[in-house]
Scaffold this active site. Structure first.
Site, PDB file in Angstrom:
ATOM      1  N   HIS A   1      -1.371 -10.558  -1.166  1.00  0.00           N
ATOM      2  CA  HIS A   1      -0.496 -10.246  -2.295  1.00  0.00           C
ATOM      3  C   HIS A   1      -1.147  -9.281  -3.287  1.00  0.00           C
ATOM      4  O   HIS A   1      -0.971  -9.385  -4.491  1.00  0.00           O
ATOM      5  CB  HIS A   1      -0.004 -11.517  -2.993  1.00  0.00           C
ATOM      6  CG  HIS A   1       1.067 -12.194  -2.209  1.00  0.00           C
ATOM      7  ND1 HIS A   1       0.775 -13.047  -1.178  1.00  0.00           N
ATOM      8  CD2 HIS A   1       2.419 -12.112  -2.281  1.00  0.00           C
ATOM      9  CE1 HIS A   1       1.913 -13.489  -0.650  1.00  0.00           C
ATOM     10  NE2 HIS A   1       2.926 -12.926  -1.292  1.00  0.00           N
TER      11      HIS A   1
ATOM     12  N   HIS B   1       3.877  -5.070   3.541  1.00  0.00           N
ATOM     13  CA  HIS B   1       3.836  -5.554   4.924  1.00  0.00           C
ATOM     14  C   HIS B   1       3.488  -7.033   4.946  1.00  0.00           C
ATOM     15  O   HIS B   1       2.768  -7.524   4.070  1.00  0.00           O
ATOM     16  CB  HIS B   1       2.769  -4.814   5.737  1.00  0.00           C
ATOM     17  CG  HIS B   1       3.041  -3.375   5.941  1.00  0.00           C
ATOM     18  ND1 HIS B   1       3.966  -2.910   6.849  1.00  0.00           N
ATOM     19  CD2 HIS B   1       2.495  -2.280   5.361  1.00  0.00           C
ATOM     20  CE1 HIS B   1       3.976  -1.588   6.823  1.00  0.00           C
ATOM     21  NE2 HIS B   1       3.095  -1.174   5.927  1.00  0.00           N
TER      22      HIS B   1
ATOM     23  N   HIS C   1       0.848  -1.191   0.000  1.00  0.00           N
ATOM     24  CA  HIS C   1       0.000   0.000   0.000  1.00  0.00           C
ATOM     25  C   HIS C   1       0.882   1.239   0.000  1.00  0.00           C
ATOM     26  O   HIS C   1       2.100   1.149   0.016  1.00  0.00           O
ATOM     27  CB  HIS C   1      -0.970   0.009   1.184  1.00  0.00           C
ATOM     28  CG  HIS C   1      -0.338   0.260   2.517  1.00  0.00           C
ATOM     29  ND1 HIS C   1      -1.022   0.784   3.582  1.00  0.00           N
ATOM     30  CD2 HIS C   1       0.920   0.063   2.990  1.00  0.00           C
ATOM     31  CE1 HIS C   1      -0.237   0.895   4.634  1.00  0.00           C
ATOM     32  NE2 HIS C   1       0.947   0.453   4.297  1.00  0.00           N
TER      33      HIS C   1
ATOM     34  N   GLU D   1       0.683  -4.397  11.405  1.00  0.00           N
ATOM     35  CA  GLU D   1       1.447  -4.057  10.207  1.00  0.00           C
ATOM     36  C   GLU D   1       2.894  -4.493  10.340  1.00  0.00           C
ATOM     37  O   GLU D   1       3.525  -4.850   9.355  1.00  0.00           O
ATOM     38  CB  GLU D   1       1.419  -2.542   9.986  1.00  0.00           C
ATOM     39  CG  GLU D   1       0.483  -2.122   8.946  1.00  0.00           C
ATOM     40  CD  GLU D   1       0.673  -0.687   8.508  1.00  0.00           C
ATOM     41  OE1 GLU D   1      -0.099  -0.283   7.651  1.00  0.00           O
ATOM     42  OE2 GLU D   1       1.563   0.028   8.986  1.00  0.00           O
TER      43      GLU D   1
ATOM     44  N   CYS E   1       5.781   6.272   4.425  1.00  0.00           N
ATOM     45  CA  CYS E   1       4.637   5.481   3.955  1.00  0.00           C
ATOM     46  C   CYS E   1       3.903   6.116   2.773  1.00  0.00           C
ATOM     47  O   CYS E   1       2.933   5.563   2.276  1.00  0.00           O
ATOM     48  CB  CYS E   1       3.668   5.207   5.099  1.00  0.00           C
ATOM     49  SG  CYS E   1       4.370   4.091   6.328  1.00  0.00           S
TER      50      CYS E   1
ATOM     51  N   HIS F   1       5.021   0.357  -0.668  1.00  0.00           N
ATOM     52  CA  HIS F   1       5.799  -0.559   0.175  1.00  0.00           C
ATOM     53  C   HIS F   1       4.890  -1.692   0.618  1.00  0.00           C
ATOM     54  O   HIS F   1       3.678  -1.660   0.376  1.00  0.00           O
ATOM     55  CB  HIS F   1       6.381   0.179   1.395  1.00  0.00           C
ATOM     56  CG  HIS F   1       5.360   0.722   2.328  1.00  0.00           C
ATOM     57  ND1 HIS F   1       4.614   1.859   2.061  1.00  0.00           N
ATOM     58  CD2 HIS F   1       4.927   0.269   3.529  1.00  0.00           C
ATOM     59  CE1 HIS F   1       3.781   2.089   3.065  1.00  0.00           C
ATOM     60  NE2 HIS F   1       3.949   1.132   3.974  1.00  0.00           N
TER      61      HIS F   1
END
Length: 135
Positions: free
Chosen positions: A68, A29, A14, A123, A23, A27
Site C-alpha cells: 500500500h 497493482h 507506481h 503485476e 503506465c 496506477h
C-alpha cells in the site's frame, strides 16, 4: 538441488517515467512476489528454509516497506507533493518497473541470508518479470 517457493501478495502503486504508454500515469497493482530459494543440502529438519521464516522476514519487510505504498523513482516530479501530503511512498533510484521491483525483493532476501535464486513479480494475472543471477 532442493528448492522451495513462497508467494507473498501486496498492493502497490507506481508510474514509469519517460514511458510512452498508459503506465506513465499513477496506477496500482495487486502484486504477487514469488520467491524461490535453493540449496544442495537440507537443514537438520529436512528443509531448505522454513516457509514461516521466509514469510516473517521477507513478507514482513514487504508489508512494511512496499504494501500500500506508491513506489516512485527518486526524481519523479510528483514525489515532493506526495511526501508533503504525508502519502506513503517507497523511493527507488531506478524506474519502478516490475523488473526493478523483482530485483529489489531479491536483493533484500539475499541480504537477509536467504539462498534466493529467483524472484518473480506478477503485476497482473498474465504478466510477470523475474530476477535471478546467472548460473
Amino acid at each position: 538441488m532442493y528448492s522451495v517457493t513462497r508467494e507473498i501478495t501486496f498492493c502497490y502503486g507506481h508510474r514509469l517515467l519517460d514511458y510512452d504508454g498508459k503506465c506513465r500515469h499513477l496506477h496500482g497493482h495487486n502484486g504477487r512476489a514469488v520467491i524461490t530459494l535453493a540449496a544442495t543440502r537440507l537443514d537438520e529438519l529436512g528443509m531448505v528454509v522454513d516457509f514461516s521464516r521466509l514469510k516473517h522476514v521477507v513478507g514482513g519487510w514487504i508489508d512494511e516497506a512496499l504494501d500500500h505504498k506508491m513506489l516512485l523513482q527518486r526524481d519523479d516530479p510528483v514525489l515532493p507533493y506526495l511526501l508533503e501530503q504525508g502519502e506513503p511512498v517507497y523511493v527507488l533510484d531506478v524506474n519502478p518497473t516490475a523488473e526493478n521491483i523483482a530485483r529489489l525483493i531479491f536483493d533484500y532476501a539475499a541480504q537477509q541470508g536467504f539462498p534466493v535464486v529467483e524472484v518473480k513479480l506478477w503485476e497482473t494475472e498474465t504478466c510477470y518479470a523475474s530476477y535471478g543471477p546467472r548460473q
